[in-house]
Motif scaffolding. Structure first.
Motif, PDB file in Angstrom:
ATOM      1  N   PHE A 161     -21.987 -36.523  18.695  1.00 42.44           N
ATOM      2  CA  PHE A 161     -22.248 -37.042  20.040  1.00 42.44           C
ATOM      3  C   PHE A 161     -23.381 -36.238  20.675  1.00 42.44           C
ATOM      4  O   PHE A 161     -23.263 -35.021  20.840  1.00 42.44           O
ATOM      5  N   LEU A 162     -24.456 -36.907  21.028  1.00 42.34           N
ATOM      6  CA  LEU A 162     -25.623 -36.248  21.625  1.00 42.34           C
ATOM      7  C   LEU A 162     -25.735 -36.607  23.103  1.00 42.34           C
ATOM      8  O   LEU A 162     -25.139 -37.576  23.577  1.00 42.34           O
ATOM      9  N   LEU A 163     -26.500 -35.813  23.832  1.00 41.27           N
ATOM     10  CA  LEU A 163     -26.652 -36.020  25.270  1.00 41.27           C
ATOM     11  C   LEU A 163     -27.256 -37.375  25.600  1.00 41.27           C
ATOM     12  O   LEU A 163     -28.232 -37.798  24.985  1.00 41.27           O
ATOM     13  N   GLU A 164     -26.674 -38.010  26.585  1.00 43.34           N
ATOM     14  CA  GLU A 164     -27.184 -39.274  27.083  1.00 43.34           C
ATOM     15  C   GLU A 164     -27.476 -39.155  28.572  1.00 43.34           C
ATOM     16  O   GLU A 164     -27.161 -38.140  29.210  1.00 43.34           O
ATOM     17  N   GLU A 165     -28.087 -40.192  29.120  1.00 47.26           N
ATOM     18  CA  GLU A 165     -28.518 -40.145  30.520  1.00 47.26           C
ATOM     19  C   GLU A 165     -27.362 -39.832  31.461  1.00 47.26           C
ATOM     20  O   GLU A 165     -27.494 -39.028  32.390  1.00 47.26           O
ATOM     21  N   ASP A 166     -26.214 -40.456  31.231  1.00 39.56           N
ATOM     22  CA  ASP A 166     -25.068 -40.248  32.114  1.00 39.56           C
ATOM     23  C   ASP A 166     -24.560 -38.811  32.047  1.00 39.56           C
ATOM     24  O   ASP A 166     -24.087 -38.261  33.047  1.00 39.56           O
ATOM     25  N   TRP A 210     -30.801 -22.289  25.360  1.00 42.38           N
ATOM     26  CA  TRP A 210     -29.625 -22.132  24.507  1.00 42.38           C
ATOM     27  C   TRP A 210     -29.270 -23.500  23.939  1.00 42.38           C
ATOM     28  O   TRP A 210     -29.188 -24.489  24.674  1.00 42.38           O
ATOM     29  N   ARG A 211     -29.060 -23.569  22.646  1.00 42.17           N
ATOM     30  CA  ARG A 211     -28.725 -24.843  22.015  1.00 42.17           C
ATOM     31  C   ARG A 211     -27.424 -25.389  22.603  1.00 42.17           C
ATOM     32  O   ARG A 211     -26.432 -24.673  22.725  1.00 42.17           O
ATOM     33  N   GLY A 212     -27.429 -26.659  23.001  1.00 41.07           N
ATOM     34  CA  GLY A 212     -26.258 -27.278  23.600  1.00 41.07           C
ATOM     35  C   GLY A 212     -26.149 -27.082  25.098  1.00 41.07           C
ATOM     36  O   GLY A 212     -25.175 -27.516  25.710  1.00 41.07           O
ATOM     37  N   TYR A 213     -27.142 -26.440  25.700  1.00 41.08           N
ATOM     38  CA  TYR A 213     -27.072 -26.080  27.123  1.00 41.08           C
ATOM     39  C   TYR A 213     -28.065 -26.888  27.960  1.00 41.08           C
ATOM     40  O   TYR A 213     -28.251 -26.618  29.142  1.00 41.08           O
ATOM     41  N   ALA A 214     -28.687 -27.893  27.376  1.00 43.76           N
ATOM     42  CA  ALA A 214     -29.792 -28.582  28.048  1.00 43.76           C
ATOM     43  C   ALA A 214     -29.377 -29.204  29.377  1.00 43.76           C
ATOM     44  O   ALA A 214     -30.085 -29.086  30.381  1.00 43.76           O
ATOM     45  N   ALA A 215     -28.236 -29.889  29.412  1.00 46.14           N
ATOM     46  CA  ALA A 215     -27.806 -30.543  30.651  1.00 46.14           C
ATOM     47  C   ALA A 215     -27.460 -29.513  31.714  1.00 46.14           C
ATOM     48  O   ALA A 215     -27.807 -29.677  32.895  1.00 46.14           O
ATOM     49  N   VAL A 216     -26.786 -28.433  31.308  1.00 47.55           N
ATOM     50  CA  VAL A 216     -26.429 -27.387  32.273  1.00 47.55           C
ATOM     51  C   VAL A 216     -27.683 -26.671  32.763  1.00 47.55           C
ATOM     52  O   VAL A 216     -27.816 -26.335  33.942  1.00 47.55           O
ATOM     53  N   SER A 217     -28.633 -26.430  31.864  1.00 46.50           N
ATOM     54  CA  SER A 217     -29.885 -25.797  32.255  1.00 46.50           C
ATOM     55  C   SER A 217     -30.611 -26.640  33.304  1.00 46.50           C
ATOM     56  O   SER A 217     -31.144 -26.113  34.289  1.00 46.50           O
TER      57      SER A 217
END
Length: 311
Positions: A161-166, A210-217
């Motif tokens: 599961f990868l990051l999506e717009e929502d 940090w890998r996996g932190y894109a949305a939080v960043s």
């Protein structure tokens, strides 16, 4: 030192980590507390003892287990607080400590295999079975030996599961722009003290990938941006707004980050103080920022990391 008996702190995200540590610190100095959190009923058996400890200080304490991101939840908490402020009560501190973000990857990740190859080469040079080196590296890393991190197995990531717009929009609202809604509502209700503080929390992940932190960043970047705007636009009303950047800290939110053990090991190796930041370190700074003497600090990003960011 005791705060004015009419001062209250609203802490959003108060049942663990930085929020809980701050609640304990402020209550010990007489600050009344409005604690907002969202936890399952089953988790309360572990949280309630901490709340009981805070109540034992004698400070007034209100707790609200609800959705702090919904207008209804926010209204319920502020209505409850309004009933307890009385004529002399006011909000000295509004602290945003929500950790509700998506930690999916942007792109699939395949491990390099370098640590395994290094361990195999070491076993060959030592003339021992590769399994012995594998077990030694895993054991040392598991025991908290930071220098061994480059030989330990690489972090595992979910590629399904990868990051999506929502995912981005929800995370940015929860950990970023929702601060504005709380500030505006407390302001519109005329609940802020004449000298009030708004504080929120960012991390080194605001600038380091940090890998996996894109949305939080992305959420942290939004949080810092709106905090600067609050600092400017609400300053005429006596409201100071700053952002606190802790070093790597072992909290429930940090343990949810993929690869957190590798991040922790690298932080331990580079921190001049030789340890991680603790929630108490951060609570101590927030206490200081609530003092009268901190009234000229506004619009700042304040690190509390023992020098980790510069090492």
């Amino acid at each position: 030192m005791k705060f004015d008996s009419g001062y209250w702190a609203i802490i959003i995200g108060a049942s663990s980590g930085f929020g809980l540590a701050t609640a304990k610190k402020l209550a010990s100095h007489g600050m009344n507390l409005c604690l907002v959190h969202r936890d399952r009923r089953g988790a309360m058996k572990n949280i309630q003892p901490a709340f009981d400890e805070i109540a034992a200080t004698g400070a007034q304490m209100l707790t609200f287990n609800l959705d702090a991101l919904s207008p209804e939840g926010r209204a319920k908490a502020l209505d409850g607080l309004a009933e307890n402020l009385g004529e002399s009560g006011s909000v000295r501190l509004l602290m945003h400590s929500l950790a509700f973000g998506n930690l999916k990857l942007l792109a699939p990740y395949e491990a390099s295999g370098e640590p395994a190859r290094a361990r195999a080469r070491m076993a060959d040079l030592l003339g021992v079975m590769p399994q012995a080196v594998d077990e030694a590296a895993a054991g040392l890393f598991g025991e908290g030996c930071p220098p061994i991190h480059s030989l330990a197995d690489e972090a595992e990531f979910n590629n399904r599961f990868l990051l999506e717009e929502d995912d981005f929009s929800r995370t940015i609202h929860a950990m970023g722009t929702s601060l504005v809604e709380w500030v505006q509502d407390v302001f519109n209700r005329k609940m802020f003290a004449a000298d009030a503080r708004v504080l929120s929390l960012t991390s080194e992940g605001n600038a380091v990938a940090w890998r996996g932190y894109a949305a939080v960043s992305a959420a942290k970047a939004a949080l810092e941006s709106v905090s600067r705007a609050i600092a400017v636009e609400f300053a005429p009303y006596g409201i100071r707004c700053n952002v606190v950047q802790p070093g790597v800290t072992d909290t429930p939110a940090f343990r949810a980050i993929p690869g957190n053990r590798q991040i922790e090991a690298k932080a331990l190796l580079r921190n001049p103080m030789g340890r991680l930041t603790t929630p108490q370190d951060v609570a101590n700074l927030i206490f200081l920022l609530c003092l009268d003497e901190a009234s000229w600090i506004n619009g700042s990003l304040i690190p509390v990391d023992g020098g980790e960011r510069i090492a």
